[in-house]
Design a protein around this motif. Structure first.
Motif, short mmCIF file in Angstrom:
data_model
loop_
_atom_site.label_atom_id
_atom_site.label_comp_id
_atom_site.label_asym_id
_atom_site.label_seq_id
_atom_site.Cartn_x
_atom_site.Cartn_y
_atom_site.Cartn_z
N GLU A 113 -45.63 -26.69 13.24
CA GLU A 113 -45.40 -26.57 11.72
C GLU A 113 -46.93 -26.24 11.09
O GLU A 113 -46.86 -25.28 10.37
CB GLU A 113 -44.96 -27.88 11.16
N ILE A 116 -47.56 -22.49 12.07
CA ILE A 116 -46.63 -21.56 11.44
C ILE A 116 -47.39 -21.31 10.07
O ILE A 116 -47.27 -20.46 9.66
CB ILE A 116 -45.33 -22.05 11.45
N GLU A 120 -48.96 -17.68 8.54
CA GLU A 120 -48.20 -17.22 7.24
C GLU A 120 -49.29 -17.06 6.24
O GLU A 120 -49.76 -15.98 5.54
CB GLU A 120 -47.18 -18.14 6.67
N PHE A 146 -41.81 -16.48 8.51
CA PHE A 146 -42.20 -17.51 9.02
C PHE A 146 -41.15 -18.84 9.00
O PHE A 146 -41.40 -19.77 9.57
CB PHE A 146 -43.62 -17.67 8.52
N VAL A 149 -39.01 -18.35 11.65
CA VAL A 149 -39.90 -18.54 13.01
C VAL A 149 -39.82 -20.22 13.26
O VAL A 149 -39.45 -20.78 14.42
CB VAL A 149 -41.37 -18.16 12.96
N GLY A 150 -40.02 -20.86 11.95
CA GLY A 150 -40.01 -22.66 12.29
C GLY A 150 -38.33 -22.68 12.57
O GLY A 150 -38.44 -23.81 13.40
N LEU A 220 -42.23 -17.78 21.65
CA LEU A 220 -41.41 -18.84 20.76
C LEU A 220 -40.29 -19.47 21.57
O LEU A 220 -40.13 -20.41 21.52
CB LEU A 220 -40.85 -17.98 19.72
N LEU A 317 -49.21 -16.18 17.08
CA LEU A 317 -48.96 -16.39 15.68
C LEU A 317 -50.18 -16.01 14.95
O LEU A 317 -50.11 -15.58 13.76
CB LEU A 317 -48.30 -17.54 15.39
#
Length: 533
Positions: A113, A116, A120, A146, A149-150, A220, A317
């Motif tokens: 988290e 990410i 971002e 993003f 993505v999470g 991912l 990332l």
């Protein structure tokens, strides 16, 4: 009921008072110590407890030719206690393993988290520092990317190809309006939508969107699968901690743990061989998990070892903004050609000069935990995974040796000491000791094992499934990547060694060779994801 550790400690205190009591069943004159233990163990007095040994014709399990300190009601309560004790020792035995997996699952999720959010932030800073005119308009697309993505990492059923394509689709009108035709902003939403739709035909960003899909796909999906596998590991332990105890097992546990009390043998412990037969019989179905559990840990290890380079989500990332910059620059350099292509597709419109809103990005966001620091190998996700796997590897045969561990560490008498064999105190247990597993129980003299356990079978099926996922997502010995299928969907495809286009050798645009520093700041990604839904 209290936990097993508290019960054992209390028993020790009470049993010290009973040292004068007999360790042989002959000559027991009083049931006083048995009454004390029964009342303490089962919380409160129970009517009808005998003061002295007497005949027990109504007993079902603790049957003896000698006088007994137990009644039928006591025997029933002891049977409940025996089942509870078994669950307690199982939970105690697995507690360290469960904590290891659950703690690391939570830590990895929190680290992802934070990662990410930091990626971002890097992308937002790129727009604010380099492309300020389009930064505010790009902010929503960056945040959406993003957020997805999470969502994908934490299990949502969404397609990475779709949200990556949406990002580049939304980026093209901004680049076209602010860089290719700087200072001119078209007021027509329809015209902007036409430019957005034309992106896939005119390919303003070259092969960079495809490279992003490849890198995101390779990094991912393994991380998503790794997290799913850890959660399944916790589920397996929770299930075996609370298994249903069969009637046969329940009676055998009662006979082993509590029937000696009926004869006043307050200090006795079961013989090692006797204990092994009882507990191996009770855990016969659970032991069937062992080869699958071993394969599960091995598959986790193989996937973890393979998650490096473009398979390392941290690398991918944190360098995403570099590829975005490359994409924007490529479109800018090919501006004249792109203008001609867009004019053919969308037509020419009268445009008026306008002042674009400037970026108001607050650089103080970095104060909230997203600090860039020199690379510290101990803080990388890869090294966190390695440390975790090294600890987890010690538990590869956990279920295969569980029965033996319980008897050796918790339940049975030490070698050479008098012990309980199910009927009396003896020097040694003389019955045959069976092995582990269902097949070995056919000759078990203490517990009859019948059929299969549907709960264990279900857990085995889940382990088999996640093992297939882990092995399928491991890029060794064959590498896999997500590419465009004929129908526009993403398909897994085996590929050879990755080249510079895949990002293995760097883009030449100054990759971030730094890592996130995890702080006490906790990402609010989940809440944002829920809001998006």
């Amino acid at each position: 009921m209290m936990d097993a550790q508290t019960w054992r400690a209390g028993c020790c205190c009470l049993l010290l008072l009973a040292l004068a009591g007999a360790t042989r069943s002959e000559g027991v004159q009083s049931c006083e110590e048995v009454r004390k233990l029964f009342q303490w163990r089962l919380v409160g007095a129970v009517k009808g407890l005998p003061d002295s040994p007497r005949a027990g014709p109504d007993l079902q399990v603790c049957i003896s030719k000698k006088p007994t300190c137990c009644t039928r009601k006591m025997e029933e309560r002891y049977q409940i206690a025996a089942r509870h004790d078994m669950q307690q020792v199982l939970q105690t035995s697995s507690s360290t393993l469960k904590f290891l997996i659950s703690r690391n699952a939570a830590a990895f999720q929190e680290a992802l988290e934070t990662l990410i959010r930091q990626a971002e932030n890097y992308t937002s800073i790129l727009f604010c520092n380099t492309y300020r005119n389009m930064a505010l308009e790009a902010a929503a697309s960056v945040q959406e990317l993003f957020t997805h993505v999470g969502l994908y990492l934490f299990g949502a059923d969404i397609n990475p190809e779709e949200f990556i394509n949406r990002f580049f689709d939304s980026l093209f009108p901004l680049v076209y309006n602010h860089l290719i035709n700087p200072g001119m902003t078209d007021s027509s939403l329809e015209y902007s939508e036409c430019i957005r739709t034309a992106r896939r035909d005119v390919s303003p960003f070259g092969n960079i969107p495809k490279r992003v899909m490849g890198q995101m796909g390779r990094s991912l999906l393994p991380s998503r699968t790794f997290l799913q596998a850890l959660n399944l590991g916790i589920e397996v332990i929770n299930t075996t901690d609370h298994l249903h105890v069969s009637k046969e097992c329940s009676r055998a546990l009662l006979r082993m743990q509590y029937c000696p009390l009926c004869q006043g043998l307050t200090l006795s412990k079961p013989c090692m061989g006797y204990c092994l037969n009882v507990v191996r019989g009770c855990l016969a179905h659970t032991v069937e998990l062992n080869p699958h559990w071993h394969a599960y840990i091995r598959s986790l290890e193989e996937l973890s070892d393979a998650m490096h380079g473009t398979y390392d989500i941290e690398h991918v990332l944190l360098n995403f903004h570099v590829l975005v910059n490359d994409a924007v620059m490529q479109a800018h350099l090919n501006g004249q050609k792109l203008s001609e292509q867009v004019n053919k597709i969308c037509g020419r419109l009268i445009r008026t000069p306008t002042q674009s809103p400037r970026c108001s990005f607050d650089g103080s966001k970095e104060k909230h935990g997203m600090k860039i620091s020199p690379r510290n190998d101990e803080e990388t996700l890869a090294n966190r995974r390695k440390e975790f796997i090294n600890s987890l590897r010690l538990y590869r045969t956990f279920y295969g040796g569980l029965a033996d561990e319980l008897c050796v560490n918790e339940l049975a008498a030490a070698d050479g000491l008098p012990c309980w064999n199910g009927e009396d105190i003896v020097k040694s247990y003389t019955q045959r000791v069976v092995g582990n597993g269902i097949k070995a129980q056919s000759g078990n003299p203490e517990v009859k094992v019948r059929g299969t356990d549907p709960v264990i079978n279900q857990i085995i099926d889940k382990l088999k499934h996640v093992i297939q996922l882990l092995q399928g997502r491991s890029p060794k010995p064959d590498k896999w990547e997500l590419q465009m299928g004929s129908g526009g969907g993403m398909v897994e495809q085996v590929s050879g060694d990755c080249d510079d286009e895949d990002g293995c050798g760097g883009s030449g645009s100054g990759e971030v060779k730094r890592t996130l520093k995890i702080t006490d700041w906790y990402s609010s990604l989940k809440q944002r994801c829920q809001e998006k839904i």
